[in-house]
Design a protein around this motif. Sequence first.
Motif, PDB file in Angstrom:
ATOM      1  N   ASP A   1       4.116   6.986   8.992  1.00 57.64           N
ATOM      2  CA  ASP A   1       4.892   6.766   7.773  1.00 57.64           C
ATOM      3  C   ASP A   1       5.327   8.095   7.152  1.00 57.64           C
ATOM      4  O   ASP A   1       5.805   8.132   6.037  1.00 57.64           O
TER       5      ASP A   1
ATOM      6  N   LYS B   1      -1.963  -0.041   4.430  1.00 57.67           N
ATOM      7  CA  LYS B   1      -1.511  -0.138   3.031  1.00 57.67           C
ATOM      8  C   LYS B   1      -2.110  -1.368   2.356  1.00 57.67           C
ATOM      9  O   LYS B   1      -2.059  -1.491   1.127  1.00 57.67           O
TER      10      LYS B   1
ATOM     11  N   ASP C   1      -0.969   2.246  10.909  1.00 55.40           N
ATOM     12  CA  ASP C   1      -0.785   3.059   9.700  1.00 55.40           C
ATOM     13  C   ASP C   1      -0.197   2.200   8.567  1.00 55.40           C
ATOM     14  O   ASP C   1      -0.594   2.330   7.406  1.00 55.40           O
TER      15      ASP C   1
ATOM     16  N   HIS D   1      -3.280   9.547  14.762  1.00 53.60           N
ATOM     17  CA  HIS D   1      -3.548   9.158  13.373  1.00 53.60           C
ATOM     18  C   HIS D   1      -3.551   7.633  13.234  1.00 53.60           C
ATOM     19  O   HIS D   1      -4.468   7.049  12.658  1.00 53.60           O
TER      20      HIS D   1
ATOM     21  N   HIS E   1      -8.135   5.992   5.312  1.00 54.61           N
ATOM     22  CA  HIS E   1      -7.580   7.261   5.788  1.00 54.61           C
ATOM     23  C   HIS E   1      -8.634   8.378   5.843  1.00 54.61           C
ATOM     24  O   HIS E   1      -8.506   9.313   6.615  1.00 54.61           O
TER      25      HIS E   1
HETATM   26 ZN   LIG Z   1      -1.302   7.421   7.447  1.00 51.84          ZN
END
Ligand SMILES: [Zn+2]
Length: 445
Positions: free
Chosen positions: A140, A192, A188, A288, A268
């Motif tokens: 992102d 959220k 990723d 990641h 994270h």
């Molecule tokens: Zn991230």
Amino acid sequence: MSNLIEQALRNATDTRACVIEDGAIKNIVQIFRECFPNAARAILIADPRTWNAAGEMVAQVLEANGIGFSKHIVEEGGKIFHAEYCYVEEVRSAIKDTLSTNEGIVPIAIGSGVINDVTKLASGDLHLPYMVVATAASVDGYSSFGASITSPEGAKQTYSCPAPRAIIADLTVIKNAPREMTAWGYGDLLSKIPAGADWILASELGVGEWHDRAWHTVQDGLAEALGNPEGVRDGDSKAFGKFVEGLMLGGFAMQDMQSSRPASGAEHMFSHILDMNHHTYKGELVSHGAQVGVATYFMSKFYEKILSFDYTKLDVEACVKAWPEWEEEEKLCRDIFKSTLFPELGVEQTKPKFHTKEALREHLTLAKNIWPELKEKLKKQLLPSEEIKRRLEIVGGAVFPEDIGTTAREMADNTMTAVHMRNRYNALDFTYRTQQMKAFAQSIY
Ligand SMILES: [Zn+2]
């Protein structure tokens, strides 16, 4: 262009254009002229793979329209190409060489996370606005400020630098990226969900900053962006477009708030710890998105433990009694980080959010009093962990610690580091204060 992207652009500090569609590269000349009216030339920055994926095409379009350019191909050093600081220096000097002969040059990054971050920092150092042509839906970070780079000392860190002025996401190109890169991006974006729960938790308990516009930017389109994992995997035009848009919106929210809070919660931190420890699996660093996907499933399970506890019955006095004084906590922080490249990190990040015993009493009493409403808000934000797992499996993403070469035990142990590494209250901070963190973390899988 979707309304959400249009709105995000209105509030963006650095980015003026973001085109997400099949064949978007054909718009590059128009975007170039609109966003960089004084520029005469470009320098294209890619690696050999991304040059093949999109660089050739960009070059052809620029050439056909009379825009001069040079190119700089960053060669891969090893098997995986990482965002090492030496590449930033290499790209910066390549741009500088062109600068001496031509005024008004635009760096155009052609690639994904690494090429974008390297070009973002190199351009930022030279105070040059740049453009990115995305080649994979793996992160992102396209639209965010700051670049995640491994420093010369070997520590991965976020360097401050502006977001790109223009973003071109050609879905035809991005769909053809290696499938695992899409799974990374999906992991990723999925983060959220618990990250949003962390933000709600912190805000309702009066710790940490709330940013309404950034919240809506990242969360409003999220259900749709994540809602069709099969479509994302199979490159269905609508599903894939919404997914890429979701990733961009995460970055725009960070750009608006000038903080990673909208896109990053406790999950994270687990990724940052693995990076800090130079964690590898099968001899390679782990992406990641794969790390974050595993931690997203972990935190979803963790939240289920929180939601199944009745905090209206919390024994606040017992928690206060068990809570350390700062001197003790400071010693713990130093112990945790003493053998890392950041020995002071724990103290720096923990001190501002540390509660005295009196403050803790007040804090936990608030949690106890508002729990029924807070629980409903968290439930509304979260997805069942089984659903998180199902979706990660559909896109081919990592789910369990073993999938990325770590273990349940290590994940549980890392909560202690995670809760001390950022001054940003999340579910770990809450349960650390209620004396539940360790027990919850040890019984996740
Ligand atoms: Zn991230």
